[in-house]
Design an enzyme around this catalytic site. Sequence first.
Site, short mmCIF file in Angstrom:
data_model
loop_
_atom_site.label_atom_id
_atom_site.label_comp_id
_atom_site.label_asym_id
_atom_site.label_seq_id
_atom_site.Cartn_x
_atom_site.Cartn_y
_atom_site.Cartn_z
N ALA A 110 0.86 -1.13 -0.13
CA ALA A 110 -0.11 -0.06 0.02
C ALA A 110 0.54 1.18 0.03
CB ALA A 110 -0.91 -0.18 1.30
N LYS A 111 0.45 2.32 -0.05
CA LYS A 111 1.09 3.65 -0.21
C LYS A 111 0.17 4.81 -0.08
CE LYS A 111 5.59 4.96 -0.42
NZ LYS A 111 6.85 4.36 0.09
#
Length: 425
Positions: free
Chosen positions: A112-113
């Site tokens: 994720a980011k």
Amino acid sequence: MTTNLSYVNQNTDAWMTYLAQIERVKPYLGHLSTYIDTLKNPKRALIVDVPVVMDDGSIRHFEGFRVQHNLSRGPGKGGVRFHPKVDLNEVMALSAWMTIKCAALNLPFGGAKGGIRVDPRQLSDAELERLTRRYTSEISHIIGPQKDIPAPDVGTNGRVMAWMMDTYSIEQGHTVTGVVTGKPVHLGGSLGRVKATGRGVFITGCQVAKKLSLPIAGAKVAVQGFGNVGSEAAVLFENAGAKIVAVQDHTGTIFNENGFSAVQLQQYVAQNGGVAGFEDASAITDEALWDVQMDIFIPAALEGQITAERAHQLTAKLVLEGANGPTYPEADDILNQRGVIIVPDVICNAGGVTVSYFEWVQDMSSFFWSEAEINERLDKIMRDAVEEVWAKATENECNLRTSAYIVACERILMARKERGIYPGK
Ligand code: NAD
């Protein structure tokens, strides 16, 4: 390279770089390649409006993102970037590289980011806090210790993580330390986390240098980006006897062929905000960095820095990707043809997420380890990952990036296959 995603600008860099990397690994995946499109489509992408009351009473709106690229192997894991160039395309690519990185290191996370399109240096402390808290609130329904665990990245740090943890905890009604990593140590952070990414760059770099019979003592090292990652890696290389000959950051580029002290430069940057003006080196133009005589190059700033043209110029024998996605696929090919060895980002800079994993485990068990224990475990995981990727590269006669992607994609796609597609036929 093309994508069928309507929201991706085909002319933008980072996501297209990632897709090219995925295409390159496909021929090595056998029957698992049936599932490869899983990796070309982020599972979930959230765009949020972040309104902030500025100190002068005006209201500004910032664009925020959180992308969960793949959750097949566990909760999402990935940093939050505050930078004026953040956009959906960049956050998608960074989240995808987290998927690959966690799998390459065999950490029980997906990728994720997140990020906000903002220059944090232009905000007061109070504005930065309000921005962080509102952003956290906007993404709070998709993050959590079992869902997605943010961490620091460019432009964010332990203080920002403390605000995120506090905001999420207020909304939950109790303290939830495990919702973010990279927190201050007295708030459930882990010893060794701040220096972990730079340390990982050093550990993986030394191990590969040994295989190449490249001595670290006396090696000339150039570093792009002198923040958390670049400065710590530079200090460790200096302690091991290397010469830091050039450093570039957002304020300029400095050079001294006899080397200068990375420790003194760290102190100078802490006082002056950047490397420009450091007394023990001369200023050179930013482009001149690429012609400096060096043995080891550490890109530790932003993605898309090593272009095809710069790949021809670079004199380094070894490139250690501290940054995520610093090398374009065409530049990768040129460096490979020239015999330059690249330790890819998904292994090289994985020290941070590895100690983030330790932090998450420590928070879950409320039992904290010593720094010596953490560094010992970190070094072992990083060394084992290099050995595994090196062996896979030898077996498949490919470079270290493709090999790291083979290791990672096999794990992710095996998980995808075994979990199945819901609902089925
Ligand atoms: P940071 O904000 O601490 O430092 C970034 C550095 O890059 C600064 O020295 C800044 O001046 C420099 N920089 C910014 N724009 C530049 C430009 N145009 N040219 C040259 N230098 C420029 O960030 P960081 O945490 O050290 O992250 C650096 C890179 O490492 C990023 O790609 C990040 O995604 C990656 N990374 C960070 C971690 C971590 O734990 N912090 C983990 C894995 C990967």
